[in-house]
Design an enzyme around this catalytic site. Structure first.
Site, PDB file in Angstrom:
ATOM      1  N   GLN A 147      -5.647 -16.303  -2.524  1.00 38.79           N
ATOM      2  CA  GLN A 147      -6.149 -17.498  -1.786  1.00 38.79           C
ATOM      3  C   GLN A 147      -4.939 -17.647  -0.662  1.00 38.79           C
ATOM      4  O   GLN A 147      -4.622 -19.099  -0.361  1.00 38.79           O
ATOM      5  CB  GLN A 147      -6.439 -18.573  -2.520  1.00 38.79           C
TER       6      GLN A 147
ATOM      7  N   LEU B  10       3.535 -20.744  -0.606  1.00 38.30           N
ATOM      8  CA  LEU B  10       2.458 -19.534  -1.183  1.00 38.30           C
ATOM      9  C   LEU B  10       1.588 -20.348  -2.084  1.00 38.30           C
ATOM     10  O   LEU B  10       0.364 -19.873  -2.581  1.00 38.30           O
ATOM     11  CB  LEU B  10       3.140 -18.502  -2.133  1.00 38.30           C
TER      12      LEU B  10
ATOM     13  N   ASP C  11     -14.114  -8.386  -4.633  1.00 38.03           N
ATOM     14  CA  ASP C  11     -13.750  -9.549  -4.251  1.00 38.03           C
ATOM     15  C   ASP C  11     -14.800 -10.010  -3.228  1.00 38.03           C
ATOM     16  O   ASP C  11     -15.781  -9.451  -3.021  1.00 38.03           O
ATOM     17  CB  ASP C  11     -12.319  -9.326  -3.623  1.00 38.03           C
TER      18      ASP C  11
ATOM     19  N   GLU D  97      -0.311  -8.899  -5.512  1.00 38.55           N
ATOM     20  CA  GLU D  97      -1.802  -9.384  -5.964  1.00 38.55           C
ATOM     21  C   GLU D  97      -1.517 -10.653  -6.114  1.00 38.55           C
ATOM     22  O   GLU D  97      -2.463 -11.643  -5.817  1.00 38.55           O
ATOM     23  CB  GLU D  97      -2.270  -8.465  -7.124  1.00 38.55           C
TER      24      GLU D  97
ATOM     25  N   ARG E  75       0.825  -1.159  -0.023  1.00 37.99           N
ATOM     26  CA  ARG E  75       0.042  -0.031  -0.041  1.00 37.99           C
ATOM     27  C   ARG E  75       0.763   1.345   0.039  1.00 37.99           C
ATOM     28  O   ARG E  75       0.300   2.396  -0.022  1.00 37.99           O
ATOM     29  CB  ARG E  75      -0.949  -0.069   1.233  1.00 37.99           C
TER      30      ARG E  75
ATOM     31  N   TYR F  74      -9.603  -9.656 -12.513  1.00 36.42           N
ATOM     32  CA  TYR F  74      -9.583  -9.042 -10.937  1.00 36.42           C
ATOM     33  C   TYR F  74      -7.976  -8.495 -10.833  1.00 36.42           C
ATOM     34  O   TYR F  74      -8.055  -7.391 -10.430  1.00 36.42           O
ATOM     35  CB  TYR F  74      -9.820 -10.164 -10.112  1.00 36.42           C
TER      36      TYR F  74
END
Length: 308
Positions: free
Chosen positions: A53, A93, A151, A48, A36, A133
């Site tokens: 998930q 990840l 989302d 992103e 951010r 997205y």
């Protein structure tokens, strides 16, 4: 009047107040995440892809380590894909094909765009592995040039606060109607923060000072029903965890026959057992289909190695 926000349909002037209240709430206090604090499209894309998930608490360390190792899109594109996949696996990840796609997307940016990212969602979707997205998120957070991000958090907020029906098209229309024109960066951050902090599955309206309480249908009625969202399966012991272990072992030890690889992936591996040769062959075959592993016969044994 708002066409896609049922609860505000009779009060068009409320939309401006709703917008102002949310942005003020977000800018007064919000969670701090390193992504951010940047508008670098490469760093935003990394965040992103990692966040898909995956719990944000796991993402922060991996994100910072990734950018320490590959600080620019050019450096990522120049390295071997196997190194990127091994990093992904080492940091748990999940879904290692994301690492492959991220590496390929970096190559596209360097080779096809002279190192400059496309600035709009349509252009970003041309990059490998970047769907609608993710493209919209990167356009929003890097260039302030996106549409409303939708989302599961945003869906939950819109459904509860403004009676938006549980329908993907309805959520998309309502979200874009509510977002102030040309302010996708702050707005999308703010509404996702609202869903992630105050309007979670168990709401914390008063504790987090939700700025939409005066308009919210759920707050008024006490009915905090939310759209059904499938729970993410447990990572521990999952197939994707085992796939990650295969990649990690091959990255550390190089090519291995299945019966040598197996015990390094599962301590209970036995060639003819439930988690034996056939089970492992299925894992490595899936990884081969994803372009992450190569398989070959050596002296009658099937050998797996990471694809370079």
């Amino acid at each position: 009047m708002p066409d896609h926000l049922p609860r505000l349909a009779d009060d068009a002037s409320a939309v401006a107040d709703v917008r102002e209240a949310l942005v003020d709430w977000y800018e007064t206090d919000h969670r701090s995440f390193p992504w951010r604090e940047t508008t670098d499209p490469y760093a935003v894309l990394v965040s992103e892809v990692m966040s898909q998930q995956t719990q944000l608490s796991r993402v922060v360390d991996a994100y910072e380590a990734f950018l320490d190792r590959w600080p620019t899109v050019e450096e990522l594109a120049a390295d071997d894909r196997a190194a990127v996949v091994a990093f992904w696996s080492d940091h748990s990840l999940g879904y290692n094909n994301r690492a492959k796609y991220l590496h390929e997307a970096a190559g596209q940016v360097v080779d096809d765009h002279d190192g400059e990212f496309p600035r709009d969602p349509d252009g970003l979707q041309e990059l490998m592995g970047v769907g609608p997205y993710t493209a919209n998120a990167v356009a929003s957070f890097a260039f302030d040039n996106g549409d409303a991000v939708v989302d599961t958090n945003v869906k939950r907020v819109l459904h509860r606060a403004f009676d938006v029906p549980d329908d993907d098209d309805a959520f998309e229309r309502a979200a874009n109607e509510l977002m102030p024109a040309g302010e996708s960066r702050v707005w999308n951050n703010a509404i996702m923060e609202l869903g992630g902090v105050a309007c979670e599955s168990t709401p914390r309206c008063d504790e987090e000072g939700c700025p939409w309480r005066r308009w919210c249908g759920a707050y008024e009625t006490g009915d905090f029903t939310a759209p059904d969202v499938p729970e993410q399966p447990s990572f521990e012991g999952s197939r994707r965890q085992m796939r990650g272990r295969v990649v990690g072992v091959l990255g550390e030890h190089g090519p291995l026959a299945l019966d040598t690889l197996g015990p390094r992936v599962r301590v209970d591996y036995t060639p003819d057992g439930d988690h034996g040769r056939e089970w492992l062959r299925g894992l490595v075959s899936d990884l081969a289909d994803d372009g992450l592993v190569d398989l070959e016969r050596r002296d009658g044994e099937l050998v797996a190695r990471l694809r370079q």
